[in-house]
Design an enzyme around this catalytic site. Structure first.
Site, PDB file in Angstrom:
ATOM      1  N   LYS A  64       0.831  -1.202   0.000  1.00 46.39           N
ATOM      2  CA  LYS A  64       0.000   0.000   0.000  1.00 46.39           C
ATOM      3  C   LYS A  64       0.867   1.254   0.000  1.00 46.39           C
ATOM      4  CE  LYS A  64      -3.723  -2.574   2.085  1.00 46.39           C
ATOM      5  NZ  LYS A  64      -4.287  -3.191   3.284  1.00 46.39           N
TER       6      LYS A  64
ATOM      7  N   GLN B 260      -5.116  -2.101   9.317  1.00 44.60           N
ATOM      8  CA  GLN B 260      -4.894  -3.409   8.691  1.00 44.60           C
ATOM      9  C   GLN B 260      -5.505  -4.520   9.552  1.00 44.60           C
ATOM     10  OE1 GLN B 260      -3.580  -3.867   5.661  1.00 44.60           O
ATOM     11  NE2 GLN B 260      -3.762  -6.082   5.783  1.00 44.60           N
TER      12      GLN B 260
ATOM     13  N   ASP C  19     -11.586   2.001   3.705  1.00 47.15           N
ATOM     14  CA  ASP C  19     -11.810   0.553   3.640  1.00 47.15           C
ATOM     15  C   ASP C  19     -13.303   0.227   3.500  1.00 47.15           C
ATOM     16  OD1 ASP C  19     -10.042  -1.522   3.583  1.00 47.15           O
ATOM     17  OD2 ASP C  19      -9.695  -1.574   5.748  1.00 47.15           O
TER      18      ASP C  19
HETATM   19  N1  GUN Z   1      -6.600  -7.507   5.462  1.00 51.67           N
HETATM   20  C1  GUN Z   1      -6.803  -8.216   4.323  1.00 51.67           C
HETATM   21  N2  GUN Z   1      -7.543  -7.506   3.453  1.00 51.67           N
HETATM   22  C2  GUN Z   1      -7.793  -6.324   4.045  1.00 51.67           C
HETATM   23  C3  GUN Z   1      -8.527  -5.153   3.635  1.00 51.67           C
HETATM   24  O1  GUN Z   1      -9.096  -5.064   2.533  1.00 51.67           O
HETATM   25  N3  GUN Z   1      -8.559  -4.146   4.527  1.00 51.67           N
HETATM   26  C4  GUN Z   1      -7.963  -4.223   5.740  1.00 51.67           C
HETATM   27  N4  GUN Z   1      -8.060  -3.181   6.562  1.00 51.67           N
HETATM   28  N5  GUN Z   1      -7.297  -5.271   6.146  1.00 51.67           N
HETATM   29  C5  GUN Z   1      -7.207  -6.320   5.308  1.00 51.67           C
END
Ligand code: GUN
Length: 283
Positions: free
Chosen positions: A51, A95, A118
């Site tokens: 990211k 996350q 998200d």
């Molecule tokens: N962990 C795996 N996929 C995601 C996601 O799309 N968002 C977040 N915050 N954590 C994740």
């Protein structure tokens, strides 16, 4: 035919980069994503790095807050609140998964919905279910973008979604319903799964079981979207769909890697730009 998500993602990233260049040329502040990571799960660390890298590539600012595994819920809440108040941050992503002693739902509910890139805050979940504009979770949005780019018509089509998680299965089913598809949701309790999936015009699989979907689960000419990211017994990255077996039978299929995965980060960038624009317009 194989649909490569990485190619679609590259095109969208170019478009965002052009917008950011424009923002910078006007002397304005750039969009900024803040990613909060708790603990040292290797998969999470790798996702978070991806990211940050994507932000750098297109010229977004990014902030990474890495916290130890024994961080208390209260401390994490204080950090989220500080990010909500921080004018320089447009998007906040915590996350997942979080360590077990932290109530993830409570953390997510404390993110400012306007910064919830998200799309997991209850306000944004409700907006999705009411077909109102809000933030949509990144992977489901990526699936929809792939279907759009591949010009797959959805109205009246029978879509079967296998998996009902809050992160992928449930929101993708709702997005498809909002586009007038007839949606069947299957999950771990579903009986005769292959009979149901074999009726699908479009099959979306998000279960996390390596190569579980074989040819017998798929109708001739179906469109197959594979959201799974797994390590197969051979140690290689693979999806929930047995690609070699299924690709012979369907009309369109996404591979793993280079399929849905690259679209997720791309949609995070789309959402961060949207949060930035929303905040700039309200300022
Ligand atoms: N962990 C795996 N996929 C995601 C996601 O799309 N968002 C977040 N915050 N954590 C994740």
């Amino acid at each position: 035919m194989i649909i490569y998500g990485n190619e679609i993602a590259a095109k969208i990233k170019e478009e965002i980069k052009a917008k950011v260049d424009d923002i910078a040329a006007q002397g304005k502040r750039k969009p900024c994503l803040c990613v909060i990571l708790v603990g040292d799960d290797p998969a999470s660390i790798s996702y978070v790095k991806g990211k940050e890298k994507a932000c750098a590539q297109i010229g977004f600012a990014s902030k990474m807050i890495a916290l130890p595994n024994d961080t208390k819920e209260e401390e994490l809440l204080n950090i989220v609140h500080a990010c909500n108040e921080d004018e320089s941050i447009d998007g906040i992503l915590v996350q997942l998964p979080l360590p077990k002693h932290i109530n993830a739902q409570n953390i997510i509910a404390n993110i400012d919905p306007k910064k919830d890139v998200d799309g997991l805050h209850p306000v944004n979940v409700a907006k999705l279910y009411q077909s109102r504009d809000g933030f949509v979770p990144c992977t489901p949005q990526g699936v929809m973008q792939i279907l759009k780019e591949a010009k797959v018509s959805l109205a009246g089509k029978h879509v079967v979604v296998v998996g009902r998680s809050h992160l992928v299965g449930s929101p993708v089913a709702r997005l498809l319903l909002n586009e007038n598809a007839t949606v069947t949701m299957c999950h771990s309790y579903t009986q005769d799964l292959s009979k149901i999936t074999a009726m699908a015009d479009i099959l979306v699989v998000c279960v996390g079981k390596p190569r579980m979907i074989t040819a017998e689960y798929v109708k001739d000419g179906a469109v197959v979207i594979d959201v799974g990211v797994n390590r197969g017994e051979d140690g290689k990255l693979c999806g929930d769909v047995d690609f070699a077996n299924v690709s012979e039978k369907c009309s369109l299929i996404t591979p793993v890697p280079k399929g849905v995965g690259p679209m997720t980060i791309c949609m995070l960038l789309v959402n961060t730009l949207k949060a930035y624009e929303g905040r700039m317009n309200n300022a």
